[in-house]
Design an enzyme around this catalytic site. Structure first.
Site, PDB file in Angstrom:
ATOM      1  N   ASP A 167      -2.169  -0.446   5.757  1.00 44.90           N
ATOM      2  CA  ASP A 167      -2.453   0.144   7.075  1.00 44.90           C
ATOM      3  C   ASP A 167      -3.898   0.581   7.252  1.00 44.90           C
ATOM      4  OD1 ASP A 167      -2.385   2.323   5.238  1.00 44.90           O
ATOM      5  OD2 ASP A 167      -2.237   3.652   6.965  1.00 44.90           O
ATOM      6  N   ASP A 196       0.864  -1.166   0.000  1.00 48.46           N
ATOM      7  CA  ASP A 196       0.000   0.000   0.000  1.00 48.46           C
ATOM      8  C   ASP A 196       0.914   1.234   0.000  1.00 48.46           C
ATOM      9  OD1 ASP A 196      -2.244   1.701   0.743  1.00 48.46           O
ATOM     10  OD2 ASP A 196      -1.395   1.662   2.767  1.00 48.46           O
ATOM     11  N   ASP A 220      -0.045   5.146   1.115  1.00 45.74           N
ATOM     12  CA  ASP A 220      -0.187   6.063   2.263  1.00 45.74           C
ATOM     13  C   ASP A 220      -0.247   5.305   3.578  1.00 45.74           C
ATOM     14  OD1 ASP A 220      -0.732   9.011   1.310  1.00 45.74           O
ATOM     15  OD2 ASP A 220      -1.730   7.668  -0.101  1.00 45.74           O
TER      16      ASP A 220
HETATM   17  O1  LIG Z   1      -4.433   3.038  -0.397  1.00 45.17           O
HETATM   18  P1  LIG Z   1      -3.492   4.114   0.038  1.00 45.17           P
HETATM   19  O2  LIG Z   1      -2.313   4.240  -0.849  1.00 45.17           O
HETATM   20  O3  LIG Z   1      -3.126   3.990   1.474  1.00 45.17           O
HETATM   21  O4  LIG Z   1      -4.329   5.464  -0.119  1.00 45.17           O
HETATM   22  C1  LIG Z   1      -5.407   5.739   0.771  1.00 45.17           C
HETATM   23  C2  LIG Z   1      -5.699   7.222   0.726  1.00 45.17           C
HETATM   24  O5  LIG Z   1      -4.463   7.875   1.061  1.00 45.17           O
HETATM   25  C3  LIG Z   1      -4.449   9.285   1.045  1.00 45.17           C
HETATM   26  O6  LIG Z   1      -5.177   9.759   2.159  1.00 45.17           O
HETATM   27  C4  LIG Z   1      -4.625   9.331   3.396  1.00 45.17           C
HETATM   28  O7  LIG Z   1      -3.286   9.822   3.515  1.00 45.17           O
HETATM   29  C5  LIG Z   1      -3.181  11.264   3.584  1.00 45.17           C
HETATM   30  C6  LIG Z   1      -1.700  11.606   3.592  1.00 45.17           C
HETATM   31  O8  LIG Z   1      -1.033  11.017   4.651  1.00 45.17           O
HETATM   32  C7  LIG Z   1      -3.930  11.762   4.833  1.00 45.17           C
HETATM   33  O9  LIG Z   1      -3.845  13.173   4.902  1.00 45.17           O
HETATM   34  C8  LIG Z   1      -5.383  11.313   4.746  1.00 45.17           C
HETATM   35  O10 LIG Z   1      -6.056  11.674   5.936  1.00 45.17           O
HETATM   36  C9  LIG Z   1      -5.460   9.802   4.574  1.00 45.17           C
HETATM   37  O11 LIG Z   1      -6.807   9.379   4.392  1.00 45.17           O
HETATM   38  C10 LIG Z   1      -4.957   9.811  -0.272  1.00 45.17           C
HETATM   39  O12 LIG Z   1      -5.063  11.203  -0.212  1.00 45.17           O
HETATM   40  C11 LIG Z   1      -6.271   9.163  -0.685  1.00 45.17           C
HETATM   41  O13 LIG Z   1      -6.587   9.536  -2.012  1.00 45.17           O
HETATM   42  C12 LIG Z   1      -6.124   7.663  -0.663  1.00 45.17           C
HETATM   43  O14 LIG Z   1      -7.361   7.053  -1.005  1.00 45.17           O
END
Ligand SMILES: O=P(O)(O)OC[C@H]1O[C@H](O[C@H]2O[C@H](CO)[C@@H](O)[C@H](O)[C@H]2O)[C@H](O)[C@@H](O)[C@@H]1O
Length: 554
Positions: free
Chosen positions: A499, A316, A318
């Protein structure tokens, strides 16, 4: 081997408080169980009775050609007078109030019957069919003791031992008799039955009314309550009612994969095949990211699980390859992490499976040697010009574009809320919004999603995601990559690190064969096998994994 990481460094720029995370075991004060198919195993009795009644009707209409002992699972395939199938049972009558189920089945077969009167006893009317079905079930109840599912009993025992309140609900008007027959009288803190629904005029699933009434009787808010359901309409009710966690239990044998994806598409946060998967290995408590064994304490176990099989690594982005930060644009991957991924990709095929837009995640990582899946798996690309989108994906582009405009308007005036458009989904971020505005934001998102039958809302870390109502997700993308690219060559063993709740789709895909690792953040319920502390720990683990694979190759 690298020593166990016990660092307390805060890699997550803005860590979630345990209580702010939905699905957090810390906030769960109650569990509500659907009865049929979750607690009690009456499905065979119900199916047999529905089949007896509907086949009687279909036979009377089709004459000599009717093949009544046909127990096939699939749809009748355009034959409106074909025998009642398990698919009919699941799609039209399972978990639905008796008369509503009859109407739905008759409509699916284009059979028009009058509603009839209360005392009807023949298959000539909807009410008559309802009487015959109930008469059959009554007969069954008088002759049998209702069996219960062992995994549900195990989960309930743990919940009760840990002081969690437990309720049960059912659209069945026989619910109390079924519960008694199963030896569960006095076991639940609240029972809401079909009779209660009738008396209080509670709408049937997918409306959350019965669930909300059960929570009310337990004296606990939906936001502190988990729901366990096996029916698609039931998980949809849990999601619509904004319960803290909706668990889909997938008891399908023949169509297990499609049912798992259908349960997710209808709103389950997690889908398991056995509820004991929600328990710690020793069965004493709920399995949370906080109490999973650390990878570093199980290195030997991992090495022996890998054995001589090649690895296929899925990561993954983020919260896994980068720490979570307040501004999603600033979630930059470190050079050290890129180096670790690049080295690993030299040893074994590696993919990054993200909720971000495909181009966004690819630009951030910048490696040509890895596969990428963006928009939670809807947009796949990889070395050698690989490009794949699930069939029919493009039809969602229009509703997503419309929803994006609506959402931008809907969140105007909510300070700190932000819309992030990805090709096949929209993230509505609320990390920077005030706590008291979150409910308003959720209502605004639900309202917009409610206008688009093709879309659904799911949840993530301080984010609501609007995405296609399709049976496709990160787990499905992994299955596709394993079946169609070198990731799956030579019986490769898949390993996934993630995560967030959408990573549970990946963990579910690997449940029978694979290694699932969650990156710790809060205390939410997970189905992963092992844990890593934070993204820095992920980096160390990727280096360790590269070394392992290198040694294996020598
Ligand atoms: O599947 P992932 O790669 O983990 O993406 C999931 C989402 O991640 C991002 O949002 C998340 O991370 C941000 C930065 O750390 C944080 O600010 C936010 O609160 C989290 O939800 C991304 O912006 C999304 O588009 C993804 O879906």
């Amino acid at each position: 081997m690298i020593a166990s990481s016990r660092s307390n460094e805060k890699a997550h720029g803005a860590p979630e408080s345990d209580k702010s995370r939905f699905g957090s075991a810390a906030v769960l004060r109650a569990f509500i169980f659907d009865m049929d198919g979750v607690v009690t195993n009456t499905a065979v009795a119900h199916f047999t009775c529905w089949k007896e009644v509907f086949d009687g009707l279909l036979r009377s209409r089709s004459g000599d050609d009717f093949v009544g002992d046909d127990f096939r699972d699939d749809a009748p395939g355009g034959d409106n007078l074909g025998a009642f199938t398990r698919r009919d049972y699941l799609d039209h009558v399972d978990g639905i109030p008796r008369l509503a189920g009859i109407r739905a089945f008759l409509e699916s077969r284009e059979i028009d019957l009058p509603e009839g009167e209360e005392g009807d006893r023949t298959p000539a009317t909807v009410r008559g069919l309802g009487f015959l079905k109930n008469q059959c079930f009554d007969r069954w109840l008088a002759q049998n003791e209702v069996p219960t599912f062992e995994d549900t009993r195990a989960l309930i025992d743990v919940l009760k031992a840990n002081g969690v309140t437990v309720g049960i609900f059912s659209a069945s008007r026989n619910a109390n008799r079924v519960i008694e027959s199963a030896g569960l009288g006095g076991f639940f803190d609240a029972i809401v039955s079909g009779d209660d629904a009738e008396e209080q005029n509670l709408a049937a699933k997918p409306d959350p009314a019965m669930l909300v009434e059960t929570a009310r009787q337990l004296g606990i808010e939906p936001r502190e309550t988990a729901v366990v359901e096996d029916a698609l309409a039931g998980v949809e009710a849990g999601s619509r009612g904004r319960f803290a966690l909706t668990v889909g239990i997938n008891r399908q044998e023949d169509h297990a994969d499609s049912q798992r994806h259908a349960l997710r598409a209808h709103g389950a946060d997690l889908v398991v095949r056995d509820l004991r998967r929600l328990l710690t290995a020793d069965g004493s408590g709920l399995r949370t990211v906080g109490n999973l064994p650390a990878v570093w304490d199980r290195q030997d176990e991992l090495v022996s699980q890998i054995g001589s099989r090649p690895l296929a690594v899925f990561l993954d982005y983020d919260g896994t390859l980068t720490p979570i930060v307040r501004n999603h644009r600033k979630a930059h991957i470190s050079d050290k992490m890129v180096e670790a991924v690049a080295q690993l990709a030299e040893q074994c095929p590696t993919a990054i499976i993200s909720g971000r837009d495909l181009d966004d995640v690819r630009d951030r990582v910048g490696l040509d040697s890895v596969f990428y899946a963006g928009s939670h798996g809807f947009d796949i690309a990889g070395p050698g010009g690989l490009k794949m989108r699930p069939e029919g994906a493009e039809k969602f582009l229009r509703p997503i574009a419309e929803a994006e405009q609506d959402l931008r308007r809907a969140i105007e005036g909510i300070d700190g809320a932000e819309v992030e458009r990805k090709t096949f989904s929209i993230a509505v971020h609320f990390r920077n919004a005030a706590e008291e505005d979150v409910e308003r934001l959720e209502s605004a998102v639900d309202e917009v999603v409610g206008r688009h039958a093709d879309l659904r809302r799911s949840r993530g870390k301080k984010v609501l995601q609007v995405e296609p109502r399709a049976e496709w997700n990160k787990g499905k993308a992994i299955e596709w990559l394993l079946a169609n690219t070198r990731l799956g060559e030579r019986d490769a063993l898949p390993l996934y690190i993630g995560d967030d709740i959408t990573d549970e789709d990946a963990f579910a895909a690997l449940a029978d064969d694979g290694i699932s690792i969650v990156v710790k953040d809060g205390g939410y319920i997970t189905t992963a096998d092992y844990a890593l502390e934070n993204s820095a720990d992920v980096g160390r683990f990727l280096v360790w994994l590269s070394e392992c694979v290198e040694k294996q190759a020598r």
